[in-house]
Write a protein that holds these residues in place. Structure first.
Motif, PDB file in Angstrom:
ATOM      1  N   SER A 116     -73.567 -10.780  13.064  1.00 20.39           N
ATOM      2  CA  SER A 116     -74.065 -10.187  14.773  1.00 20.39           C
ATOM      3  C   SER A 116     -75.125 -10.411  15.351  1.00 20.39           C
ATOM      4  N   GLU A 117     -75.309  -9.857  16.304  1.00 21.97           N
ATOM      5  CA  GLU A 117     -77.010  -9.867  17.010  1.00 21.97           C
ATOM      6  C   GLU A 117     -78.009  -9.811  16.843  1.00 21.97           C
ATOM      7  N   TYR A 118     -77.268  -8.941  15.675  1.00 24.28           N
ATOM      8  CA  TYR A 118     -78.868  -8.062  14.994  1.00 24.28           C
ATOM      9  C   TYR A 118     -78.967  -9.347  13.985  1.00 24.28           C
ATOM     10  N   HIS A 119     -78.715 -10.630  13.146  1.00 18.85           N
ATOM     11  CA  HIS A 119     -78.211 -11.020  12.383  1.00 18.85           C
ATOM     12  C   HIS A 119     -79.448 -11.406  11.599  1.00 18.85           C
ATOM     13  N   ASN A 120     -80.797 -11.650  12.093  1.00 17.41           N
ATOM     14  CA  ASN A 120     -81.919 -12.072  11.638  1.00 17.41           C
ATOM     15  C   ASN A 120     -83.404 -10.715  12.267  1.00 17.41           C
ATOM     16  N   ARG A 121     -82.869 -10.056  12.543  1.00 18.99           N
ATOM     17  CA  ARG A 121     -83.696  -8.403  12.673  1.00 18.99           C
ATOM     18  C   ARG A 121     -83.091  -7.982  11.044  1.00 18.99           C
ATOM     19  N   ILE A 122     -81.917  -8.174  10.683  1.00 20.50           N
ATOM     20  CA  ILE A 122     -81.295  -7.412   9.828  1.00 20.50           C
ATOM     21  C   ILE A 122     -82.589  -7.940   8.577  1.00 20.50           C
ATOM     22  N   ILE A 123     -82.180  -9.360   8.671  1.00 21.23           N
ATOM     23  CA  ILE A 123     -82.757 -10.350   7.391  1.00 21.23           C
ATOM     24  C   ILE A 123     -84.040  -9.582   7.214  1.00 21.23           C
ATOM     25  N   THR A 124     -84.845  -9.709   8.221  1.00 22.77           N
ATOM     26  CA  THR A 124     -86.370  -9.438   8.781  1.00 22.77           C
ATOM     27  C   THR A 124     -86.764  -8.404   7.895  1.00 22.77           C
ATOM     28  N   LEU A 125     -85.688  -6.957   8.422  1.00 19.65           N
ATOM     29  CA  LEU A 125     -85.794  -5.720   7.894  1.00 19.65           C
ATOM     30  C   LEU A 125     -85.878  -5.566   6.252  1.00 19.65           C
ATOM     31  N   VAL A 126     -84.567  -6.915   5.896  1.00 17.79           N
ATOM     32  CA  VAL A 126     -85.004  -6.279   4.547  1.00 17.79           C
ATOM     33  C   VAL A 126     -85.988  -7.182   4.100  1.00 17.79           C
ATOM     34  N   GLU A 127     -86.376  -7.827   4.098  1.00 20.10           N
ATOM     35  CA  GLU A 127     -87.241  -8.492   3.367  1.00 20.10           C
ATOM     36  C   GLU A 127     -88.370  -7.789   3.651  1.00 20.10           C
ATOM     37  N   ASN A 128     -88.800  -7.259   4.160  1.00 18.82           N
ATOM     38  CA  ASN A 128     -90.379  -6.514   4.281  1.00 18.82           C
ATOM     39  C   ASN A 128     -89.932  -5.397   4.319  1.00 18.82           C
ATOM     40  N   ASN A 129     -88.459  -5.079   3.249  1.00 11.18           N
ATOM     41  CA  ASN A 129     -88.708  -3.739   2.402  1.00 11.18           C
ATOM     42  C   ASN A 129     -88.138  -3.676   0.725  1.00 11.18           C
ATOM     43  N   VAL A 130     -88.373  -5.328   0.486  1.00  8.29           N
ATOM     44  CA  VAL A 130     -88.397  -5.732  -0.503  1.00  8.29           C
ATOM     45  C   VAL A 130     -88.852  -4.862  -1.818  1.00  8.29           C
ATOM     46  N   HIS A 131     -89.816  -4.654  -1.243  1.00  9.79           N
ATOM     47  CA  HIS A 131     -91.219  -3.945  -2.512  1.00  9.79           C
ATOM     48  C   HIS A 131     -90.483  -2.457  -2.886  1.00  9.79           C
ATOM     49  N   LEU A 132     -89.182  -1.964  -2.010  1.00 13.80           N
ATOM     50  CA  LEU A 132     -88.644  -1.258  -2.678  1.00 13.80           C
ATOM     51  C   LEU A 132     -88.167  -1.438  -4.011  1.00 13.80           C
ATOM     52  N   PHE A 133     -87.246  -1.685  -3.791  1.00  5.66           N
ATOM     53  CA  PHE A 133     -86.204  -2.741  -5.056  1.00  5.66           C
ATOM     54  C   PHE A 133     -87.637  -2.882  -5.836  1.00  5.66           C
ATOM     55  N   ARG A 134     -88.004  -3.366  -5.983  1.00  5.46           N
ATOM     56  CA  ARG A 134     -89.090  -3.884  -6.732  1.00  5.46           C
ATOM     57  C   ARG A 134     -90.181  -2.988  -7.446  1.00  5.46           C
ATOM     58  N   GLN A 135     -90.142  -1.845  -6.777  1.00  8.86           N
ATOM     59  CA  GLN A 135     -90.811  -0.503  -7.498  1.00  8.86           C
ATOM     60  C   GLN A 135     -89.606  -0.250  -8.439  1.00  8.86           C
ATOM     61  N   ARG A 136     -88.617   0.120  -8.228  1.00  6.78           N
ATOM     62  CA  ARG A 136     -87.358   0.965  -9.089  1.00  6.78           C
ATOM     63  C   ARG A 136     -86.943  -0.299  -9.746  1.00  6.78           C
ATOM     64  N   MET A 137     -87.602  -1.169  -9.597  1.00  2.00           N
ATOM     65  CA  MET A 137     -87.306  -2.416 -11.053  1.00  2.00           C
ATOM     66  C   MET A 137     -88.611  -2.403 -12.137  1.00  2.00           C
ATOM     67  N   LYS A 138     -89.613  -1.772 -11.819  1.00  2.00           N
ATOM     68  CA  LYS A 138     -90.762  -1.549 -12.308  1.00  2.00           C
ATOM     69  C   LYS A 138     -90.484  -0.117 -12.959  1.00  2.00           C
ATOM     70  N   ALA A 139     -89.869   0.684 -12.449  1.00  4.31           N
ATOM     71  CA  ALA A 139     -90.121   2.005 -13.125  1.00  4.31           C
ATOM     72  C   ALA A 139     -89.201   2.297 -14.190  1.00  4.31           C
TER      73      ALA A 139
END
Length: 127
Positions: free
Chosen positions: A103-126
């Motif tokens: 999509s035209e949003y492809h790079n923006r989506i990947i950046t948004l996900v990469e900028n929020n991987v800390h949310l996954f990391r937090q759940r994995m640690k918990a």
């Protein structure tokens, strides 16, 4: 074909295994103000995503892949891309629009996900 009772039992086992693998990530969602990205929280969500996006996220059983987490990127109610994150590396493996397009949003989506991987990391640690 399996009898209905066995099919239901199999579906329950798949659903339980999915929840065991991905349940710690349920509820994760984030936005940049336009795009919303959320974790798919059921096998049925994967079925709907794959059907509407015309790709293999359901048919290839991504919901049972241990190191794979599937997210849906939307604008309002419109699905834009389906995103796969590798749970070992916390990197985006792929992000696909309808019919495996980009999509035209492809790079923006990947950046948004990469900028929020800390949310996954937090759940994995918990967990």
């Amino acid at each position: 074909d399996l009898p209905l009772s066995l099919r239901r039992q199999r579906q329950m086992c798949i659903r339980d295994r999915f929840k065991e693998l991905k349940g710690k990530f349920f509820g994760i969602a984030f936005t940049d103000g336009t795009l919303q990205v959320r974790v798919l929280e059921s096998v049925h969500d994967h079925l709907v995503e794959g059907t509407l996006m015309h790709h293999c996220v359901f048919s290839n059983a991504y919901y049972l892949k241990e190191n794979s987490l599937i997210l849906s990127a939307t604008i309002g109610e419109k699905r834009i891309e389906t995103v796969e994150v590798n749970l070992q590396t916390l990197k985006v493996v792929q992000s696909r629009a309808v019919c495996n397009g980009i999509s035209e949003y492809h790079n923006r989506i990947i950046t948004l996900v990469e900028n929020n991987v800390h949310l996954f990391r937090q759940r994995m640690k918990a967990a």
